[in-house]
Write a protein that holds these residues in place. Structure first.
Motif, PDB file in Angstrom:
ATOM      1  N   ALA A   1      36.453  48.011  26.968  1.00 27.01           N
ATOM      2  CA  ALA A   1      37.835  48.210  27.393  1.00 27.01           C
ATOM      3  C   ALA A   1      37.902  49.021  28.681  1.00 27.01           C
ATOM      4  O   ALA A   1      38.745  48.767  29.548  1.00 27.01           O
ATOM      5  CB  ALA A   1      38.627  48.911  26.288  1.00 27.01           C
ATOM      6  N   LEU A   2      36.990  49.988  28.848  1.00 20.52           N
ATOM      7  CA  LEU A   2      37.014  50.825  30.049  1.00 20.52           C
ATOM      8  C   LEU A   2      36.666  50.030  31.305  1.00 20.52           C
ATOM      9  O   LEU A   2      37.183  50.309  32.387  1.00 20.52           O
ATOM     10  CB  LEU A   2      36.040  51.989  29.887  1.00 20.52           C
ATOM     11  N   ARG A   3      35.780  49.039  31.170  1.00 21.05           N
ATOM     12  CA  ARG A   3      35.395  48.267  32.355  1.00 21.05           C
ATOM     13  C   ARG A   3      36.562  47.509  32.949  1.00 21.05           C
ATOM     14  O   ARG A   3      36.576  47.214  34.146  1.00 21.05           O
ATOM     15  CB  ARG A   3      34.271  47.292  31.985  1.00 21.05           C
ATOM     16  N   ASP A   4      37.539  47.145  32.119  1.00 27.96           N
ATOM     17  CA  ASP A   4      38.725  46.454  32.635  1.00 27.96           C
ATOM     18  C   ASP A   4      39.695  47.417  33.307  1.00 27.96           C
ATOM     19  O   ASP A   4      40.553  46.996  34.080  1.00 27.96           O
ATOM     20  CB  ASP A   4      39.445  45.715  31.500  1.00 27.96           C
ATOM     21  N   ILE A   5      39.584  48.708  32.991  1.00 25.33           N
ATOM     22  CA  ILE A   5      40.481  49.710  33.566  1.00 25.33           C
ATOM     23  C   ILE A   5      39.845  50.405  34.758  1.00 25.33           C
ATOM     24  O   ILE A   5      40.466  50.563  35.815  1.00 25.33           O
ATOM     25  CB  ILE A   5      40.871  50.754  32.497  1.00 25.33           C
ATOM     26  N   VAL A   6      38.587  50.821  34.598  1.00 25.51           N
ATOM     27  CA  VAL A   6      37.843  51.517  35.648  1.00 25.51           C
ATOM     28  C   VAL A   6      36.675  50.635  36.060  1.00 25.51           C
ATOM     29  O   VAL A   6      35.764  50.387  35.265  1.00 25.51           O
ATOM     30  CB  VAL A   6      37.332  52.884  35.152  1.00 25.51           C
ATOM     31  N   LEU A   7      36.693  50.149  37.282  1.00 19.81           N
ATOM     32  CA  LEU A   7      35.636  49.267  37.758  1.00 19.81           C
ATOM     33  C   LEU A   7      34.319  50.020  37.876  1.00 19.81           C
ATOM     34  O   LEU A   7      34.271  51.104  38.476  1.00 19.81           O
ATOM     35  CB  LEU A   7      35.999  48.686  39.125  1.00 19.81           C
ATOM     36  N   PRO A   8      33.224  49.484  37.342  1.00 23.32           N
ATOM     37  CA  PRO A   8      31.917  50.115  37.539  1.00 23.32           C
ATOM     38  C   PRO A   8      31.532  50.096  39.003  1.00 23.32           C
ATOM     39  O   PRO A   8      31.853  49.151  39.731  1.00 23.32           O
ATOM     40  CB  PRO A   8      30.968  49.241  36.707  1.00 23.32           C
TER      41      PRO A   8
END
Length: 430
Positions: free
Chosen positions: A140-147
């Motif tokens: 879920a975090l990858r969709d919010i904060v781009l790696p």
């Protein structure tokens, strides 16, 4: 009350990143930083510092504490105040460290400084203003904060920001399942399971285990398309106790018939952790130690001699990266040894410890180390126990294996793979 925030210190004890601490005074995080630095300065060794430190709070009615952990060359602090269980803070701290490793791979002060914008975004998404964990699933975090990636940075510098942003079909929270992405597609559908078990034991000088526990974890790498619903059956699962699971696991199914029913996250994740309790053990559900250590140590004035023999009890598997350590006591200055089978040994003047290393110990083989040591102390006092560590691939103490993997919700047939690994950390008294 909840978690007050996070503070990341470099190797010199200086803060490099910290939460906003909106509900606290500006001096509040400084009190925790000073408390830890003072404790580290006054302790004989850094490892002797208590992981939970009392902090003089600005508010007498709300006592504060500093929970901290060492990560690579840094210290991560988690201040708490009021009636908060420190384990709650440590659980979040470990989760945040796992997220950082998921994003950056290797964690160091330089890595975090180079990507401080990403770290601050992660702090905002994982911990809300009230101090409660928010979004902690990497998918879920990858969709919010781009790696961070070289491509994103190059496109951003070139002014082509639209190409560096996620597509419209992958907007945050598009999936009804928080730990799994929506619209995942793979050409080869496969899932792998890694079982790692660690034996922690204390063995008396006669070779009888006083304490022997095996802690295990099952990690997975999932590359399955769509939203698969899996049913995983293990052999010997009845011997697994004190289990903890990823949120995707349906607990009622495990409680009923010891099978794992879950919709897996995409990519790498930790499926479960457990303790292995063998039913057939001789006493108190203890696991047999797969090696034998015999030693003869003579302590004399300003030194001593030793003769140590290590024998593998495994009959079909080799042990790798075997190391035996002995603290020779305050004042130890040197050592002279002869090791069989071309094994290596070393004496560390900083730790005053003798280290004996064997790259590979064959099944049922015996290795010996003989030598002497000298000490500035008139009556040397070496440690009364050896510390033995080993690694064994393709072997587990529980003999855990996959019996069956069923999938519903998708039409393809997935490929499954499983491999085991066992580690040992043993205190052997002499």
């Amino acid at each position: 009350m909840a978690i007050d925030g996070l503070i990341i210190l470099d190797s010199a004890g200086r803060p490099i990143i910290q939460s906003g601490f909106r509900s606290s005074a500006a001096a509040y995080p400084l009190l925790h930083i000073d408390a830890l630095n003072n404790a580290l300065e006054n302790a004989p060794r850094p490892d002797d510092v208590d992981p939970v430190l009392h902090v003089s709070s600005l508010n007498v009615d709300a006592p504060a504490a500093c929970c901290h952990a060492k990560v690579a060359d840094m210290r991560i602090l988690c201040p708490i105040s009021g009636d908060v269980d420190p384990l709650y803070a440590f659980a979040f701290l470990q989760t945040f460290v796992d997220i950082l490793r998921e994003y950056f791979g290797h964690i160091s002060a330089e890595t975090l400084k180079d990507n401080f914008d990403v770290v601050y975004q992660l702090l905002e998404e994982t911990l809300d203003s009230g101090g409660h964990p928010l979004t902690t699933s990497p998918n879920a975090l990858r969709d919010i904060v781009l790696p961070p990636s070289l491509l994103n940075k190059v496109l951003s510098v070139a002014g082509v920001s639209g190409l560096a942003s996620p597509s419209a079909s992958s907007h945050p929270f598009a999936s009804p399942i928080p730990w799994r992405k929506a619209g995942v597609r793979y050409n080869n559908n496969e899932i792998y399971f890694d079982v790692t078990e660690t034996l922690e034991a204390i063995v008396n000088k006669n070779g009888t285990p006083a304490v022997s526990n095996v802690w295990g974890k099952v990690e997975s790498n999932c590359k399955l398309s769509g939203i698969p619903d899996l049913l995983l059956t293990f052999s010997n699962s009845q011997s697994l106790v004190d289990c903890s699971f990823h949120p995707c696991v349906r607990l009622q199914r495990w409680s009923r018939d010891k099978t794992l029913s879950f919709v897996p996250p995409d990519g790498r994740f930790k499926l479960m952790e457990y303790r292995f309790a063998p039913v057939s053990a001789s006493s108190q559900n203890q696991t047999a130690v797969p090696l034998m250590l015999r030693s003869v140590i003579n302590v004399e004035e300003h030194g001593g001699s030793f003769d140590v023999t290590l024998t593998s009890r495994l009959t079909t598997r080799s042990m790798e990266s075997v190391s035996v350590e002995l603290f020779l006591g305050e004042g130890a200055s040197s050592a002279s040894c002869i090791a069989s089978h071309n094994a290596s040994w070393s004496f560390d003047l900083k730790t005053l410890s003798l280290r004996w290393e064997m790259k590979n110990v064959s099944p049922s083989a015996s290795y010996t180390l003989r030598g002497t040591f000298s000490s500035a102390a008139q009556t040397p006092r070496p440690s009364r126990a050896f510390r033995v560590r080993f690694d064994s691939m393709q072997h587990t103490f529980s003999a855990l294996k996959i019996d069956q993997l069923k999938m519903t919700g998708e039409l393809y047939k997935p490929y499954k793979g499983m491999r085991g690994r066992s580690l040992g950390d043993i205190e052997w008294r002499w």
